[in-house]
Design an enzyme around this catalytic site. Structure first.
Site, PDB file in Angstrom:
ATOM      1  CE1 TYR A 155      -3.563   2.691   0.656  1.00 58.52           C
ATOM      2  CE2 TYR A 155      -2.130   3.401   2.443  1.00 58.52           C
ATOM      3  CZ  TYR A 155      -3.203   3.630   1.611  1.00 58.52           C
ATOM      4  OH  TYR A 155      -3.933   4.802   1.728  1.00 58.52           O
ATOM      5  CE  LYS A 159      -3.430   5.414  -1.670  1.00 60.56           C
ATOM      6  NZ  LYS A 159      -4.426   6.065  -2.545  1.00 60.56           N
TER       7      LYS A 159
END
Ligand SMILES: NC(=O)c1ccc[n+]([C@@H]2O[C@H](COP(=O)([O-])OP(=O)(O)OC[C@H]3O[C@@H](n4cnc5c(N)ncnc54)[C@H](O)[C@@H]3O)[C@@H](O)[C@H]2O)c1
Length: 251
Positions: A155, A159
């Protein structure tokens, strides 16, 4: 009312930060298209019930045909596209795992939705932006990209990719009058986070302790940055990432 006559697509707009963004853009006068895997029709209905202009598209951002359907549905409903908020992501359903327990399947799914999904949605609106000679893209990143939070390597990497993609797209699209910026929120008590007690419990206390402003962050805290990048006061700002986290990371 800076966004009167503007048309905004918000991916993942059915709930959480996405829905709060839809409310804020609509309050500034924009017509909204909510593009989401689930709940898009009901969320658009909620906006219409409050007198706003809203439509919806049931899509998976990681599916290319769906991204085209999203753009077509927007043009059909409102005749133009001015703003794309790339907000949909895998986040709140995450279970925290040390990196060596992550699988290639976990990674591929994450990158498909969080990175390729944003790429596809940008690509789908670009012909309209080029024709109009203008457009705003606001990509939702996360403060974790700068802080390197543990337990969610794939994750965090996804990002980080959004920050880099924002810079490159801004450079490539400037000549078409398209501005591309990113907002990186801190840990936010969104609808999805409320549904994941493990995440809420593990991250909430830590986040409040580590920010200058000692309270929980809520979706309404994020939306001012998004409406700013969408509106006239950001007309000469592109390629930037604004961290909105109550003073936890100074970018
Ligand atoms: N909540 C936080 O603490 C936090 C912090 C930093 C960044 N963010 C980012 O903000 C954004 C919104 O977060 P949130 O907490 O409101 O999320 P959420 O889980 O509450 O909502 C996400 C929305 O995206 C939709 N969605 C998920 N996968 C999709 C797909 N493949 N296609 C279309 N729609 C899809 C979901 O249906 C949902 O409506 C995400 O990009 C997230 O990474 C969240």
């Amino acid at each position: 009312m800076d966004l009167v006559d503007k048309v905004a697509i918000v991916t993942g707009g059915a709930m959480g930060i996405g829905f709060a963004t839809c409310e804020a853009l609509a309050a500034q006068g924009a017509a909204i298209v909510i593009a989401d895997l689930k709940g898009a029709a009901a969320a658009a209905e909620k906006l219409r019930a409050r007198g706003y202009k809203a439509a919806h598209a049931d899509i998976d951002v990681s599916v290319e045909d769906d991204s085209h359907r999203m753009a077509e549905a927007t043009l059909k409903a409102f005749g133009r596209i001015d703003i794309l908020v790339n907000n949909a992501a895998i986040y709140s359903a995450l279970s925290l795992k040390p990196f060596e327990q992550l699988t290639v399947t976990d990674w591929r799914k994450m990158l498909d939705v969080n990175v390729i999904g944003q790429f596809l949605c940008c690509k789908a609106v670009l012909p309209t932006f080029k024709k109009q000679g203008s457009g705003r893209i606001i990509n939702i990143s996360s403060g974790v990209a700068f802080k390197g939070n543990p337990g969610m390597l794939h994750y965090v990497a996804s990002k980080g990719a959004i920050v880099s993609m924002t810079r490159t797209l801004a450079t490539e699209l400037g000549e078409h009058g398209v501005l591309v910026n990113s907002v990186a929120p801190g840990f936010t008590l969104s609808d999805g986070v409320h549904q994941n007690p493990e995440l809420a419990k593990t991250v909430s206390g830590f986040s409040v302790r580590n920010r200058a402003l000692k309270r929980d962050m809520v979706p309404a805290d994020v939306v001012g940055a998004v409406t700013f990048f969408a509106g006239p006061h950001a007309a000469f700002i592109t390629g930037q990432t604004l961290v909105v986290d109550g003073g936890a990371y100074y970018h």
